[in-house]
Design an enzyme around this catalytic site. Structure first.
Site, PDB file in Angstrom:
ATOM      1  N   MET A   1      -4.086   2.656  33.587  1.00 11.37           N
ATOM      2  CA  MET A   1      -2.974   2.364  32.679  1.00 11.37           C
ATOM      3  C   MET A   1      -3.226   3.020  31.321  1.00 11.37           C
ATOM      4  O   MET A   1      -2.618   2.640  30.318  1.00 11.37           O
ATOM      5  CB  MET A   1      -2.774   0.856  32.538  1.00 11.37           C
ATOM      6  CG  MET A   1      -2.382   0.203  33.865  1.00 11.37           C
ATOM      7  SD  MET A   1      -1.406  -1.295  33.684  1.00 11.37           S
ATOM      8  CE  MET A   1      -2.502  -2.311  32.738  1.00 11.37           C
TER       9      MET A   1
ATOM     10  N   GLY B   1     -15.636   3.501  30.820  1.00  3.28           N
ATOM     11  CA  GLY B   1     -15.567   2.915  32.159  1.00  3.28           C
ATOM     12  C   GLY B   1     -14.649   3.739  33.065  1.00  3.28           C
ATOM     13  O   GLY B   1     -14.992   4.046  34.208  1.00  3.28           O
ATOM     14  N   HIS B   2     -13.491   4.136  32.518  1.00  5.34           N
ATOM     15  CA  HIS B   2     -12.584   4.974  33.318  1.00  5.34           C
ATOM     16  C   HIS B   2     -13.237   6.321  33.630  1.00  5.34           C
ATOM     17  O   HIS B   2     -13.100   6.849  34.722  1.00  5.34           O
ATOM     18  CB  HIS B   2     -11.293   5.265  32.540  1.00  5.34           C
ATOM     19  CG  HIS B   2     -10.437   4.071  32.296  1.00  5.34           C
ATOM     20  ND1 HIS B   2     -10.274   3.514  31.052  1.00  5.34           N
ATOM     21  CD2 HIS B   2      -9.677   3.329  33.131  1.00  5.34           C
ATOM     22  CE1 HIS B   2      -9.446   2.493  31.134  1.00  5.34           C
ATOM     23  NE2 HIS B   2      -9.073   2.350  32.373  1.00  5.34           N
TER      24      HIS B   2
ATOM     25  N   GLN C   1       3.382  -5.583  36.589  1.00  7.60           N
ATOM     26  CA  GLN C   1       2.209  -6.456  36.662  1.00  7.60           C
ATOM     27  C   GLN C   1       1.991  -7.272  35.389  1.00  7.60           C
ATOM     28  O   GLN C   1       0.961  -7.934  35.254  1.00  7.60           O
ATOM     29  CB  GLN C   1       0.963  -5.654  37.039  1.00  7.60           C
ATOM     30  CG  GLN C   1       0.452  -4.696  35.984  1.00  7.60           C
ATOM     31  CD  GLN C   1      -0.614  -3.757  36.538  1.00  7.60           C
ATOM     32  OE1 GLN C   1      -0.317  -2.825  37.269  1.00  7.60           O
ATOM     33  NE2 GLN C   1      -1.875  -4.003  36.200  1.00  7.60           N
TER      34      GLN C   1
ATOM     35  N   GLY D   1     -12.300   0.016  39.668  1.00  7.98           N
ATOM     36  CA  GLY D   1     -13.487  -0.542  39.026  1.00  7.98           C
ATOM     37  C   GLY D   1     -13.782  -1.964  39.492  1.00  7.98           C
ATOM     38  O   GLY D   1     -12.862  -2.739  39.775  1.00  7.98           O
TER      39      GLY D   1
ATOM     40  N   LYS E   1     -14.961  -4.174  37.600  1.00  5.54           N
ATOM     41  CA  LYS E   1     -14.605  -5.073  36.504  1.00  5.54           C
ATOM     42  C   LYS E   1     -13.425  -5.953  36.927  1.00  5.54           C
ATOM     43  O   LYS E   1     -13.383  -7.139  36.631  1.00  5.54           O
ATOM     44  CB  LYS E   1     -14.270  -4.221  35.271  1.00  5.54           C
ATOM     45  CG  LYS E   1     -13.348  -4.845  34.272  1.00  5.54           C
ATOM     46  CD  LYS E   1     -14.109  -5.550  33.213  1.00  5.54           C
ATOM     47  CE  LYS E   1     -13.252  -6.172  32.145  1.00  5.54           C
ATOM     48  NZ  LYS E   1     -11.827  -6.088  32.295  1.00  5.54           N
ATOM     49  N   ASP E   2     -12.462  -5.345  37.608  1.00  6.52           N
ATOM     50  CA  ASP E   2     -11.318  -6.093  38.160  1.00  6.52           C
ATOM     51  C   ASP E   2     -11.645  -6.413  39.616  1.00  6.52           C
ATOM     52  O   ASP E   2     -11.084  -5.828  40.547  1.00  6.52           O
ATOM     53  CB  ASP E   2     -10.037  -5.269  38.026  1.00  6.52           C
ATOM     54  CG  ASP E   2      -9.692  -5.020  36.564  1.00  6.52           C
ATOM     55  OD1 ASP E   2      -9.374  -5.985  35.862  1.00  6.52           O
ATOM     56  OD2 ASP E   2      -9.801  -3.866  36.123  1.00  6.52           O
TER      57      ASP E   2
ATOM     58  N   LEU F   1     -16.630  -3.001  29.268  1.00 12.06           N
ATOM     59  CA  LEU F   1     -15.640  -2.138  28.617  1.00 12.06           C
ATOM     60  C   LEU F   1     -14.254  -2.431  29.199  1.00 12.06           C
ATOM     61  O   LEU F   1     -14.103  -2.598  30.403  1.00 12.06           O
ATOM     62  CB  LEU F   1     -15.994  -0.660  28.826  1.00 12.06           C
ATOM     63  CG  LEU F   1     -17.334  -0.196  28.262  1.00 12.06           C
ATOM     64  CD1 LEU F   1     -17.434   1.329  28.304  1.00 12.06           C
ATOM     65  CD2 LEU F   1     -17.556  -0.694  26.831  1.00 12.06           C
TER      66      LEU F   1
ATOM     67  N   SER G   1      -9.800  -1.844  28.127  1.00 10.81           N
ATOM     68  CA  SER G   1      -8.797  -1.352  27.172  1.00 10.81           C
ATOM     69  C   SER G   1      -8.399  -2.464  26.217  1.00 10.81           C
ATOM     70  O   SER G   1      -8.001  -2.205  25.086  1.00 10.81           O
ATOM     71  CB  SER G   1      -7.564  -0.847  27.913  1.00 10.81           C
ATOM     72  OG  SER G   1      -7.947   0.152  28.823  1.00 10.81           O
TER      73      SER G   1
HETATM   74  O1  PAF Z   1      -6.587  -1.627  36.887  1.00 15.68           O
HETATM   75  C1  PAF Z   1      -5.595  -1.080  36.368  1.00 15.68           C
HETATM   76  O2  PAF Z   1      -5.674  -0.380  35.355  1.00 15.68           O
HETATM   77  C2  PAF Z   1      -4.214  -1.314  36.981  1.00 15.68           C
HETATM   78  O3  PAF Z   1      -4.096  -2.588  37.500  1.00 15.68           O
HETATM   79  C3  PAF Z   1      -3.861  -0.260  38.049  1.00 15.68           C
HETATM   80  C4  PAF Z   1      -4.767  -0.329  39.255  1.00 15.68           C
HETATM   81  C5  PAF Z   1      -3.907   1.137  37.448  1.00 15.68           C
HETATM   82  C6  PAF Z   1      -2.414  -0.498  38.546  1.00 15.68           C
HETATM   83  O4  PAF Z   1      -1.496  -0.431  37.498  1.00 15.68           O
END
Ligand code: PAF
Length: 279
Positions: free
Chosen positions: A26, A32-33, A57, A144, A146-147, A181, A183
């Site tokens: 996003m 981290g990304h 979401q 990740g 993290k989620d 980390l 956003s």
């Molecule tokens: O983890 C995220 O940044 C978002 O949930 C994703 C997977 C890009 C979907 O919008």
């Protein structure tokens, strides 16, 4: 690195090239990304990323409008990290009509923890991820840890719909003081930022209690939440769950060494942070 905004541009960019490894994001990228991007690159072949703040979401009172957006900076970072293609969908085209066809993940997995506090969140995530995967047609998709719950929900979706791709999981990157980390860390004031590593510290305390042989998980979780509350947090949950399905383990399973993960979500000031720790 090519940056495309429409489906026609994306299809033209993908035509004739090997299927990419794909990192959906996003935006407002951090290290981290970029670590997820490195993981994608290690697997060879072209690398694609998407940048799209997915309104599906976000709940009505969540931070969709103020979610940080900086496409120029994100693209510089992606280029520096060796990304070949960025898909930053034009929202007017991507959701040209209301997205009334959606993916409903199972309540046992997606209605608990994050799903209990953010109704509709995983439907929004699954729907956009399915759509992005259909558009990009990657051979690998990277998410990740993290989620943690999101990763499990997406793995289940990919498995049950037999999507022809491999899901890779990237480890959580942390600041030196332990803060994962994210956003959303940018929302923190200086004093909140100083306090924020306590979320990981609370999970470490849970880990120490379980490893130390305490078996009353409810008491351990309640203690961790009380500690957070006493420090000014508003915790949504601190939970010890089975890694396999995020359900609560029985006492026998804990005693038998079941693989566990501790997950937490809590608000500090106006910012809601999540973290987890495999025990
Ligand atoms: O983890 C995220 O940044 C978002 O949930 C994703 C997977 C890009 C979907 O919008």
């Amino acid at each position: 690195m090519r940056i495309v905004h429409t489906l026609a541009e994306l299809r033209a960019a993908l035509a004739g090239a090997p299927a990419p490894a794909f990192v959906p994001t996003m935006g407002h990228l951090h290290k981290g990304h970029l670590a997820l991007l490195r993981l994608a690159r290690e697997n060879g072949g072209p690398v694609a990323a998407s940048i799209f703040v997915n309104r599906l979401q976000f709940g009505p009172n969540e931070d969709f409008d103020r979610y940080p957006r900086n496409l120029g900076r994100d693209c510089e970072l992606l280029e520096g990290a060796g990304c070949d293609l960025v898909f930053a969908p034009d929202e007017g085209e991507f959701y040209a009509e209301p997205q009334t066809y959606t993916i409903q993940p199972p309540a046992e997995l997606a209605g608990i923890l994050e799903g209990a506090f953010r109704p509709g969140f995983f439907t929004g995530v699954c729907t956009v991820v399915m759509k992005l995967l259909q558009c990009v047609q990657p051979r690998i998709a990277v998410f990740g840890k993290k989620d943690y719950q999101q990763l499990m929900v997406i793995r289940g979706m990919v498995r049950q719909f037999a999507l022809p791709l491999e899901v890779l999981a990237g480890e959580t990157l942390r600041a030196d003081d332990g803060l994962a980390l994210s956003s959303r860390n940018g929302y923190l004031s200086a004093s909140e930022r100083a306090e924020a590593p306590q979320l990981q510290a609370s999970l470490r305390a849970v880990q120490a209690a379980v490893k130390g042989g305490e078996r009353d998980l409810v008491a351990i979780e309640a203690r961790a939440m009380d500690t957070l509350r006493s420090r000014g947090w508003q915790p949504d949950y601190v939970a010890v769950r089975r890694r396999s399905d995020l359900q609560s383990p029985s006492a026998d399973q804990v005693a038998a060494g079941e693989a566990l993960v501790a997950l937490a979500a809590a608000r500090i000031g106006k910012t809601r942070l999540i973290d987890n720790l495999e025990l």
